[in-house]
Each structure stands twice: as C-alpha cells, then as structure tokens.
Scaffold this active site. Sequence first.
Site, PDB file in Angstrom:
ATOM      1  N   PHE A 111       3.329  -4.991  11.174  1.00  0.00           N
ATOM      2  CA  PHE A 111       3.028  -3.570  11.203  1.00  0.00           C
ATOM      3  C   PHE A 111       2.175  -3.220   9.987  1.00  0.00           C
ATOM      4  O   PHE A 111       2.552  -3.504   8.859  1.00  0.00           O
ATOM      5  CB  PHE A 111       4.324  -2.757  11.214  1.00  0.00           C
ATOM      6  CG  PHE A 111       4.117  -1.275  11.153  1.00  0.00           C
ATOM      7  CD1 PHE A 111       3.392  -0.627  12.137  1.00  0.00           C
ATOM      8  CD2 PHE A 111       4.641  -0.538  10.116  1.00  0.00           C
ATOM      9  CE1 PHE A 111       3.192   0.742  12.084  1.00  0.00           C
ATOM     10  CE2 PHE A 111       4.445   0.836  10.054  1.00  0.00           C
ATOM     11  CZ  PHE A 111       3.721   1.477  11.037  1.00  0.00           C
ATOM     12  N   SER A 112       0.995  -2.651  10.222  1.00  0.00           N
ATOM     13  CA  SER A 112       0.077  -2.233   9.176  1.00  0.00           C
ATOM     14  C   SER A 112      -0.291  -3.435   8.302  1.00  0.00           C
ATOM     15  O   SER A 112      -0.808  -4.416   8.815  1.00  0.00           O
ATOM     16  CB  SER A 112       0.678  -1.080   8.375  1.00  0.00           C
ATOM     17  OG  SER A 112      -0.291  -0.509   7.515  1.00  0.00           O
ATOM     18  N   LEU A 113      -0.012  -3.385   7.001  1.00  0.00           N
ATOM     19  CA  LEU A 113      -0.335  -4.527   6.137  1.00  0.00           C
ATOM     20  C   LEU A 113       0.370  -5.791   6.636  1.00  0.00           C
ATOM     21  O   LEU A 113      -0.175  -6.888   6.547  1.00  0.00           O
ATOM     22  CB  LEU A 113       0.053  -4.245   4.685  1.00  0.00           C
ATOM     23  CG  LEU A 113      -0.217  -5.372   3.693  1.00  0.00           C
ATOM     24  CD1 LEU A 113      -1.708  -5.712   3.633  1.00  0.00           C
ATOM     25  CD2 LEU A 113       0.307  -5.011   2.318  1.00  0.00           C
ATOM     26  N   GLY A 115       0.631  -6.641   9.586  1.00  0.00           N
ATOM     27  CA  GLY A 115      -0.262  -7.191  10.599  1.00  0.00           C
ATOM     28  C   GLY A 115      -1.387  -8.001  10.000  1.00  0.00           C
ATOM     29  O   GLY A 115      -1.798  -9.016  10.557  1.00  0.00           O
ATOM     30  N   ALA A 135       0.670  -4.052  15.135  1.00  0.00           N
ATOM     31  CA  ALA A 135       0.852  -2.613  15.322  1.00  0.00           C
ATOM     32  C   ALA A 135       0.242  -1.868  14.149  1.00  0.00           C
ATOM     33  O   ALA A 135       0.569  -2.146  13.000  1.00  0.00           O
ATOM     34  CB  ALA A 135       2.337  -2.291  15.437  1.00  0.00           C
TER      35      ALA A 135
END
Length: 194
Positions: A111-113, A115, A135
């Site tokens: 998720f975010s970083l 990812g 995501a």
Amino acid sequence: MAESNVRPRPTTWATAPNRRIVVGSNTLVYRDLGPENGVPLVLLTHLGATLDEWDPRFVDALARDRRIVALDLPGVGGSTGRVPGTVAAMARAAEGFVAALGLTQMDLLGFSLGGFVAQQVALDAPGLVRRLVLAGTGPAGEPASTVRRVEPTSTGTWLVPRWPAPMPRSSCSFPALQRARRQPRLTSCACASA
C-alpha cells in the site's frame, strides 16, 4: 491425557500478538494470523505507518482463508534499527524478513510506499513473489494510457508505467524519497492474474 502446548493460530487482527524476529542486526516486529495453508500474503504499508495502521476489518477478511503476515520494516513502529534510506534497501529488509520466516513463495500486497517496496521485491526476487497486489502506489492522476504491457509470466501479466516526464516535485520532507525522485526507477505497476 497430556495437554498440548501448541496454541491455536490467531484468526483476527485483534487477537494476533506482535511477534519479533531477528533479521541481520535488526529485530523486526510482525503479526502472523489466519490458517497456515497455501501461499501466505505479506502486507507492506505506507510511509510512516506501523502495524496498527492496518484496518482490522480488512485484514480479518483476508485472513479468513489464508495466512497473513504484516511487518514493520527497520526503524518503524516496534522494529529496531534505522529506516532504510532507499526503496531498494527497504526491499532488501523485506526480503530478509521473508527469508528469516522460511517462506519460499508469497503473495505480496503493498500500500502506497509499501507498493514501491513490493515492486522492488518482485524485481529482485521474481521466484519468491507469486502474485503482486498494489494499492495507491502510483502518482495521482496518471491516465491508463501511461501503462504498457510487458512479458506475461506463469503467475500473471506484468504492467509497468511509461512516463515521458519525471514525477512532479512535491513538498515531501522525507529525504530518501526526494533523492529517489532524482534517480531512474520503477515507480508503479500492476499485476493482473492470468
């Protein structure tokens, strides 16, 4: 009748205790829950987030029928050490964690970083990552036309971005991210299962 010392595996985020494992010179904190069958799903979270940032309803839904492992990378939450200064170093820390757990294959959700880190793990150790779920990982507002298809694999089709211009500057105060913006890198991709 002898009593068993084997505790049942936790099935919810709220009942999963924080565990610790030594990886190199760091002690990483993680939670491990759900049935211990099949390929586990490893969760990597966003910048500055700890294990407590995951939504228990989300993790509990994932853990109904599979093993879920979430971790704090070095220097985050209860984990010791310093926060790695690059996405590649964060990926090496995640890969070391997975090796210390003895996992030979995993699905990876970032998720975010997280990812960004998940993508680097998939690039570094493609045989380790069966499926990749990203995501909120790419820069906001990028149109779908910026994605190109690359080689299909036995586990899915990798899609990677093609941005003709560098990412826009931001007011991010995290020095490693500011340095990373000046270096060539893979910033976002998606994997659709075959």
